[in-house]
Design an enzyme around this catalytic site. Structure first.
Site, PDB file in Angstrom:
ATOM      1  N   GLN A 116      29.080 -39.409  56.297  1.00  0.00           N
ATOM      2  CA  GLN A 116      30.090 -38.511  55.756  1.00  0.00           C
ATOM      3  C   GLN A 116      30.864 -37.849  56.896  1.00  0.00           C
ATOM      4  O   GLN A 116      30.276 -37.104  57.675  1.00  0.00           O
ATOM      5  CB  GLN A 116      29.360 -37.458  54.911  1.00  0.00           C
ATOM      6  CG  GLN A 116      30.237 -36.420  54.275  1.00  0.00           C
ATOM      7  CD  GLN A 116      29.409 -35.242  53.786  1.00  0.00           C
ATOM      8  OE1 GLN A 116      28.314 -34.994  54.269  1.00  0.00           O
ATOM      9  NE2 GLN A 116      29.937 -34.503  52.840  1.00  0.00           N
ATOM     10  N   GLU A 234      26.566 -33.463  45.908  1.00  0.00           N
ATOM     11  CA  GLU A 234      25.584 -33.027  46.889  1.00  0.00           C
ATOM     12  C   GLU A 234      24.691 -31.949  46.290  1.00  0.00           C
ATOM     13  O   GLU A 234      23.485 -31.946  46.458  1.00  0.00           O
ATOM     14  CB  GLU A 234      26.299 -32.482  48.133  1.00  0.00           C
ATOM     15  CG  GLU A 234      25.323 -32.010  49.210  1.00  0.00           C
ATOM     16  CD  GLU A 234      26.043 -31.544  50.473  1.00  0.00           C
ATOM     17  OE1 GLU A 234      27.150 -31.002  50.366  1.00  0.00           O
ATOM     18  OE2 GLU A 234      25.483 -31.737  51.554  1.00  0.00           O
TER      19      GLU A 234
END
Lengths: 397, 373
Positions: A116, A234
């Protein structure tokens, strides 16, 4: 093709059929995983043709259990947390059909690991302030900038990347989201060493990296909305697995307390009992949260769970060092290791103490989480945002 | 693992109790009551215990109760905690009722279940499960001795008196009672003296008293949960509307972050209180023994741990919530004309009642095999 999504019974039948046709203990594990994906038994809540069957998400654990019990090859989800937990749902929500076909299957099987590229040295809690620039050049984009705190960048094939494409509008509006090829020229990954001595994550320098426009996720300028989807996933991933009493860090310290009577002092006894109660309260809260989810009554309690987890881990690991006394002065290894996953129990107490400091920073600082609870759960007024209507290029940096 | 959620029936029960309390026990009435001579609100007690049938929830139907469980009683306790209602529910419908259930007594139990009679266990309110009780002698069908700081002692019509290893029922008219000026005037104490008071043996041995105190401590955790939620709700509402320096004070992180932490502790309080209620509801009150840490999920085996965890946690959370309520209300929170002090006094008294957090942590040292230095 069936029209109604399968129920638990139908899934059980399909898993049985699949296992009968594909011997889990023979053959190439990757072929098995690909076949499982193609049968729609990878993540059953995904659409047909993309590893799923459009079934309720709550039916997934039973499917995973059935495969595990049959001794089936695993896709090692622990090595591709960002891919499975964050990249995949974002691609599903915003990707083109071609992107979904290209990326989801090797992502799920573990052939392609993801990382990420979000945080930057100048954009941590304030992600939308990021300054990595992407400039359009025909059918492609040229990207320049620096990202940090990038776990698995050194092993990743792909990254989810968010960039600044229009510096002349306020920060939330001028962002665009891409899939970045980590093997492309101009992508340089350097280990970022932590206070523990090891390097779990990296800094990533992007110098004139070319990204084809077909690797853009969502519209130009829509990067913030796409990122929000990633970050919400997340937080869904946080909450964790069911843990037994004395699971986690408290178990280590409780065992030490029992094994080493000579270390005991009255003040540490009190601290240990307080931590034991706090851990048990957090454990039961997690259990209650899972019951709420199963009953279809999701609550906001998950945002408190990470806050509590960070606090307890830090308290208990600090307590362990004090309890050890002289031995607490020693450390196991300062060399720069490159671990694939964090394992608190296999390293020394000093490591646990230092690593736990990251728990209140990674995945949203405790301060940001408190803002989120205060504003979204309690409905208190939001922070004053002086940068809301200011073009990104005019913000103080 | 026990069910830690609330059932639909429990939610309905909560709504009915809250409606009655909102109507009959607004904080202005509760505050006024603290300066009256009557030791409790008799009309409110009749409504909650009698008309709503809350006193008999855990009592079997053939004994005059509702045939529900302590889980439902816990929901009533949450609501009573929210309102700091001055009724002898914890004393009579929880502690005394649990003692009689454990003793297998039937006659008095039925009268408590209807709310028609009020009984309380004659021990100091600070007594923790497993603590010793005051020395009261029993001989020839009569008891003699003194017990201080008995909660709802002035409201009691019957005392359940631990004496010489047994438990005796004594008519309150045969005791000499002195009202105590209490820290929490919404649950008043009395010093009680028995001198040759006629007594009926209810139970032999210490088990009934232990069951009563353990059940009381479990239910008290739910009261503390309700009280903490009330403090948080009132405080959040206030800081949204109170302006200083041109902004709602609730927009400052100095307050927002503390309220977020308080909310997080309350989500935990809800989980531990529900778990404790589930454990006592599952029946047996044998409690855990020594050895390595008792594992959760074994129902009654875990009751002692569940109750100690719930008390150690919820006592502290309720006190914290009430203290923050006073502080974040600023000047008005320190006045008699605001309910914050009712919450603070109840919360602090509750944290001492049925064992302090430290006392419950000490119990865990034994239960979880974490011996002292």
């Amino acid at each position: 093709m069936s029209t109604a999504p399968p129920d638990a019974e139908e899934l059980e039948r399909r898993v049985g059929e699949f296992l009968a046709a594909h011997d889990p203990s023979a053959g190439e594990p990757l072929e098995f995983l690909r076949a499982r994906f193609d049968a729609g038994l990878a993540w059953v809540h995904y659409p047909e043709g993309l590893g799923g069957l459009g079934a309720p998400r709550s039916l997934q654990p039973a499917v995973d259990r059935a495969f595990a019990e049959a001794g089936a090859p695993t896709n090692h989800p622990e090595r591709n947390g960002i891919g499975l937990g964050m990249a995949a749902p974002t691609i599903l929500a915003f990707g083109t059909d071609e992107q979904k076909r290209r990326f989801l299957r090797p992502l799920w099987t573990g052939e392609e690991v993801w990382c990420q590229l979000f945080s930057e040295p100048g954009a941590g809690s304030d992600l939308a302030a990021l300054g990595t620039r992407a400039v359009r050049d025909g059918d492609a984009w040229t990207v320049n900038g620096q990202k940090v705190w990038t776990s698995m960048a050194h092993e990743a094939r792909w990254a989810i990347l968010v960039t600044r494409t229009d510096p002349d509008v306020p920060k939330h509006r001028g962002m665009t989201y891409f899939v970045c090829d980590m093997t492309a020229p101009g992508v340089e990954v350097r280990p970022l060493r932590q206070i523990t001595g090891e390097a779990e994550f990296n800094e990533v320098f992007l110098t004139d990296v070319r990204i084809p426009d077909e690797h853009r996720l969502g519209e130009v300028g829509q990067g913030w909305q796409v990122s929000t989807t990633t970050l919400m996933n997340e937080r869904v991933a946080i909450g964790g697995a069911r843990s037994p009493r004395e699971g986690g860090m408290i178990g280590v310290v409780a065992a030490l307390w029992r094994d080493r009577p000579e270390l005991r002092t009255p003040d540490l006894h009190d601290a240990l009992l307080r931590a034991w109660v706090e851990t048990e309260a957090a454990r039961l809260t997690g259990e209650r949260l899972r019951q709420q989810l199963t009953a279809g009554q999701p609550g906001p309690e998950g945002s408190g769970a990470k806050l509590a987890f960070a606090k307890i881990n830090q308290e208990v690991s600090g307590l362990e060092l004090e309890l050890l006394g002289e031995d607490g002065l020693r450390y196991d290894d300062w060399t720069m290791r490159r671990p694939a996953e964090v394992d608190f129990t296999r390293r020394s107490p000093g490591y646990r103490y230092l690593r736990a400091k990251g728990n209140s920073i990674e995945g949203g600082t405790s301060e940001i989480l408190r803002n989120i609870i205060a504003e979204r759960v309690l409905g208190l007024p939001g922070e004053i945002r002086v940068d809301k209507d200011v073009p990104w290029k005019d913000l103080p940096k | 693992m026990s069910d830690l959620l609330y059932s639909e029936i429990e939610n309905d029960l909560r709504a009915s109790v809250r409606e009655v309390l909102d109507d009959k026990a607004p904080w202005t009435a509760v505050l006024a009551g603290t300066e009256k001579a009557e030791p409790y609100d008799a009309a409110l007690w009749r409504a909650v215990a009698g008309q709503l049938g809350c006193a008999g929830l855990p009592v079997p139907e053939d004994l005059g109760g509702a045939g529900a469980t302590w889980r439902e009683t816990a929901v009533v306790m949450e609501e009573l905690g929210r309102s700091t209602a001055p009724v002898p529910f914890l004393g009579s419908a929880v502690t005394a009722t649990a003692a009689l259930l454990a003793a297998g007594e039937r006659d008095l139990l039925g009268r408590l279940a209807s709310g028609g009679t009020i009984a309380v266990l004659a021990v100091p309110f600070s007594t923790a499960p497993g603590d010793g009780t005051p020395e009261v002698r029993a001989a020839d069908g009569a008891v003699t001795g003194e017990v201080t700081s008995v909660a709802d002692g002035m409201a009691a019509e019957v005392f359940l008196v631990p004496a010489d290893g047994g438990l005796y029922a004594v008519d309150a008219a045969d005791a000499r009672r002195t009202a105590v000026t209490s820290l929490d005037m919404t649950r008043r104490l009395a010093d009680v003296a028995f001198s040759g008071a006629p007594a009926r043996l209810v139970a032999e041995g210490p088990d009934a008293v232990r069951a009563a105190l353990l059940t009381g401590a479990a239910m008290l955790a739910s009261e503390q949960l309700g009280l903490a939620e009330r403090c948080l709700d009132d405080t959040v509402a206030y800081v949204k509307t109170r302006y200083q320096f041109g902004r709602p004070v609730g927009s400052y992180q100095g307050l927002k972050h503390r309220l977020a932490d308080l909310w997080t502790s309350i989500t935990q309080a809800r989980a531990v209180a529900r778990y404790a209620a589930s454990c006592v509801a599952s029946g047996a009150l044998a409690g855990g023994s020594g050895g390595s840490p008792p594992q959760a999920g074994h129902g009654h085996d875990d009751t002692a741990v569940a109750v100690a965890v719930a008390q150690a946690h919820c006592s502290a959370v309720a006190v914290k919530a009430a203290e923050e309520c006073v502080q974040m209300h600023g000047g008005i929170g320190f006045t008699w004309e605001h309910p914050a002090h009712l919450f603070l006094k109840r919360a602090k008294a509750d944290s001492i009642a049925l064992g302090t957090p430290g006392r419950h942590r000490a119990a865990l040292a034994g239960l979880a095999d974490l011996p002292p230095a």
